[in-house]
Structure formats: structure tokens, C-alpha cells
Design a protein around this motif. Structure first.
Motif, short mmCIF file in Angstrom:
data_model
loop_
_atom_site.label_atom_id
_atom_site.label_comp_id
_atom_site.label_asym_id
_atom_site.label_seq_id
_atom_site.Cartn_x
_atom_site.Cartn_y
_atom_site.Cartn_z
N ARG A 230 0.84 -1.21 0.00
CA ARG A 230 0.00 0.00 0.00
C ARG A 230 0.87 1.26 0.00
NH1 ARG A 230 -2.56 -0.12 5.24
NH2 ARG A 230 -3.13 -2.18 4.57
N VAL A 231 1.90 1.25 0.83
CA VAL A 231 2.75 2.44 0.97
C VAL A 231 3.55 2.69 -0.31
CG1 VAL A 231 4.82 3.31 2.13
CG2 VAL A 231 2.91 2.41 3.47
N SER B 88 2.43 5.95 -2.41
CA SER B 88 3.26 7.14 -2.23
C SER B 88 4.42 7.22 -3.20
CB SER B 88 3.81 7.19 -0.80
OG SER B 88 4.66 6.09 -0.57
N ALA C 72 13.73 9.65 2.18
CA ALA C 72 12.64 8.93 1.49
C ALA C 72 12.44 7.55 2.09
CB ALA C 72 12.94 8.83 -0.01
N GLU D 11 10.82 7.85 5.48
CA GLU D 11 9.41 8.20 5.38
C GLU D 11 8.59 6.98 4.96
OE1 GLU D 11 7.80 10.52 6.53
OE2 GLU D 11 5.85 10.27 5.55
N ASN E 292 8.22 4.92 8.01
CA ASN E 292 7.28 5.59 8.91
C ASN E 292 5.83 5.27 8.53
OD1 ASN E 292 6.64 7.39 11.04
ND2 ASN E 292 6.35 9.06 9.58
N MET E 293 5.55 5.33 7.24
CA MET E 293 4.19 5.04 6.76
C MET E 293 3.85 3.56 6.94
SD MET E 293 3.60 7.43 3.42
CE MET E 293 5.16 7.23 2.58
N GLY F 10 3.13 3.01 10.72
CA GLY F 10 1.84 3.57 11.13
C GLY F 10 0.68 2.73 10.64
N ASN F 11 0.75 2.31 9.38
CA ASN F 11 -0.32 1.49 8.82
C ASN F 11 -0.38 0.12 9.48
OD1 ASN F 11 -1.66 2.41 5.86
ND2 ASN F 11 0.04 3.63 6.60
N LEU G 274 5.26 6.92 17.96
CA LEU G 274 6.28 6.44 17.03
C LEU G 274 7.53 7.30 17.15
CD1 LEU G 274 3.70 5.06 15.93
CD2 LEU G 274 4.48 5.61 13.64
N THR H 226 0.73 9.45 9.99
CA THR H 226 0.60 8.01 9.81
C THR H 226 -0.32 7.40 10.87
OG1 THR H 226 2.54 7.65 11.22
CG2 THR H 226 2.91 7.73 8.84
N ARG I 67 -4.58 10.51 6.38
CA ARG I 67 -3.64 9.49 6.80
C ARG I 67 -2.69 9.16 5.65
NH1 ARG I 67 -4.71 3.79 8.94
NH2 ARG I 67 -2.64 3.43 9.79
N PRO J 91 -0.27 6.54 3.58
CA PRO J 91 -0.09 7.27 2.34
C PRO J 91 -1.42 7.77 1.79
CG PRO J 91 -0.05 4.92 1.89
CD PRO J 91 -0.20 5.07 3.38
#
Lengths: 152, 129
Positions: A17-18, A22, A89, A92, A95-96, A99-100, A114, B87, B107, B109
Motif C-alpha cells: 500500500r505504501v 506514495s 525517502a 518516510e 514511517n508510513m 503507522g499502517n 512512534l 501516519t 492518513r 499514504p
């Protein structure tokens, strides 16, 4: 306690997904037919605390940096620009993913803090994660990537 | 009507990603400004006009919540809409942010469609206020 196979699948889903959303990168869970010659040589790590605590790390090959940086940030004119932004990058992206993942694993009611991700060497990642860490392997733009998760 | 946007995040990559995504939304945009933390954001706002602020929460020097508090202290910025980009997926934390005056939450991405939707939702409210 999360089952290893479930955790690895969930990691793959979050990472896909990330990277797709992104960074517009092609990514899927590693298949036996994927090219194993491009190995991981760069990484980032971060920790989380709160409802649960742990560490999540991301290993990639430096070969994805031009695509990762240019897809996330836009055209970079020089290799130096790409190098300068690659760590940011990568962090990041981690990080995403983190979080997900935490929401996917523990639901929307759990609260986490986090810590900022930081770039690290592969040796550091290997030292920070032990045998109990869950490892999800991905094919990321035809290179190997790994996400390791240690849950306390 | 074109909107000037201020992006506040300590990650230069995140600021660029959001800036690019904003340009992909099809929303009529004016200038896009960037700041690395809340303190820098206030300095930008002293000199530039923004219609909407997208901010991260966890930043050094001045975080997103403190930025929101500072904005509300100044009359000229008190109704400036703020959208948090994070996030975090915790529902209680998102509810807490909205109780603090945050107008929207995105949120990571995020897709251009999600950014467009939050702009239309937040600025639609602001335009009718």
C-alpha cells in the motif's frame, strides 16, 4: 500474540500500500521466481511504544533509490541530489509502513507513539532484531526488500 | 478561487510528496509554501497569506498541536483551517485532534483524490462560515 504467518502477510499488505500509493512502485510479496541477485544493502529502523511496543525495520537495495526518490519527490537533477534525499525517502516509507501496520494489527482504538525513523546499516538491523522478529520479503521494482517487525 | 497552502513537516521528502500531490488534485491552487516545523510555519505566515495549513503532528522545535494553539491566539489566523497529515490511525487521537480545532485529517499514504476531498470538505466549510 500475532501469528507469524498472519503478521508477515499484514506487513506485505501495508508495504504494498505504501510503496504503490506514495511512490508508484511495483511491489508484491516475494515469489520463488523473483530475481535473487539484487540484495538488500541499505536500511532504516524505528521503534514504537504505547498500547504495545516494538521495532520495525526496512531493508532495501540502494538500486531503488533513484526510483523511490524521483517518484516521491520529483525529478532530481544529479546523483548527489538523489543520494541526499534517499535516506529521508526511505525513512518516510518506513514511517508510513509502521503507522499502517500498527492500525492493521491492533485496530483503531490502540494509541501509539512512534519514534522518528533513522537510517542504519544492515549490520545494525541484524543486531537490533533477533530470531523472534517477523520478516516479510517483498519484490520491490525487481529488487529484494525486507520488513522486519519485533513485537514486545 | 485559488488557495494558497502551507505545508508543515520536518521531513523534506514528505513536504515534496504533499506538494506534488496537491498539484495532481485538480484543485485551483495558488502558492504552496513549506515549513519544517511550527515555529517556521509562523514565520512564513507573518509574510505570506495561506488559506489552508497541512501539518504533521510530531515535529521538533514546535509540534503541530502547539502550532494550532499559537494560530488560535492571533486574530488574523484564528480561523485559518488546519488539516493534520499523519501516519496515525488511532481513532481516539484523531477525535482528540478534531476537538482541538483541527478541521481535517489525512492518513499517509494518501492519494490525490483523498487530498482533494479534504480540501473541498474543509474549504467548503470555511467558505460558508
Amino acid at each position: 500474540m500475532l501469528k507469524t504467518s498472519n503478521a508477515a502477510d499484514t506487513i506485505c499488505e501495508a508495504a504494498v500500500r505504501v510503496f504503490e500509493t506514495s511512490a508508484f512502485m511495483s511491489v508484491w510479496p516475494w515469489q520463488s521466481t523473483d530475481d535473487a541477485t539484487v540484495v538488500c544493502d541499505s536500511g532504516a529502523t524505528m521503534t514504537f511504544s504505547g498500547s504495545h511496543s516494538g521495532r520495525i525495520s526496512l531493508k532495501v537495495s540502494h538500486e531503488i533509490f533513484p526510483t523511490l526518490v524521483q517518484n516521491m519527490v520529483g525529478e532530481c537533477e544529479t546523483a548527489d541530489e538523489i543520494r541526499a534525499r534517499a535516506a529521508d525517502a526511505l525513512c518516510e516509507a518506513l514511517n508510513m509502513i509502521c503507522g499502517n501496520l500498527l492500525t492493521d494489527w491492533y485496530g483503531e482504538q490502540a494509541i501509539f507513539d512512534l519514534q522518528p525513523p533513522r537510517p542504519v546499516t544492515l549490520e545494525e538491523i541484524n543486531a537490533l532484531h533477533d530470531a523472534t522478529s517477523v520478516c516479510a520479503v517483498l519484490c520491490l521494482e525487481n529488487t529484494r526488500a525486507e520488513v522486519l517487525a519485533e513485537l514486545n | 478561487m485559488s488557495y494558497n497552502i502551507l505545508i508543515v513537516d520536518d521531513s523534506a521528502v514528505t513536504r515534496e510528496v504533499l506538494s506534488r500531490t496537491l498539484r495532481m488534485t485538480g484543485v485551483d491552487l495558488g502558492d504552496i509554501y513549506q515549513a519544517a516545523n511550527g515555529a517556521e510555519a509562523l514565520k512564513v505566515l507573518e509574510e505570506k497569506w495561506a488559506d489552508l495549513v497541512f501539518t504533521d503532528i510530531n515535529m521538533p522545535i514546535m509540534d503541530g498541536l502547539r502550532l494550532l494553539e499559537e494560530l488560535r491566539k492571533r486574530e488574523e489566523w484564528s480561523s485559518l483551517p488546519v488539516v493534520v497529515v499523519s501516519t496515525e490511525g488511532s481513532k481516539s487521537r484523531i477525535d482528540e485532534l478534531k476537538s482541538s480545532g483541527v478541521k481535517g485529517y489525512v492518513r499517509k499514504p494518501f492519494t490525490p483524490e483523498q487530498i482533494a476531498e479534504v480540501i473541498q470538505s474543509v474549504m467548503g466549510e470555511a467558505d460558508h462560515a
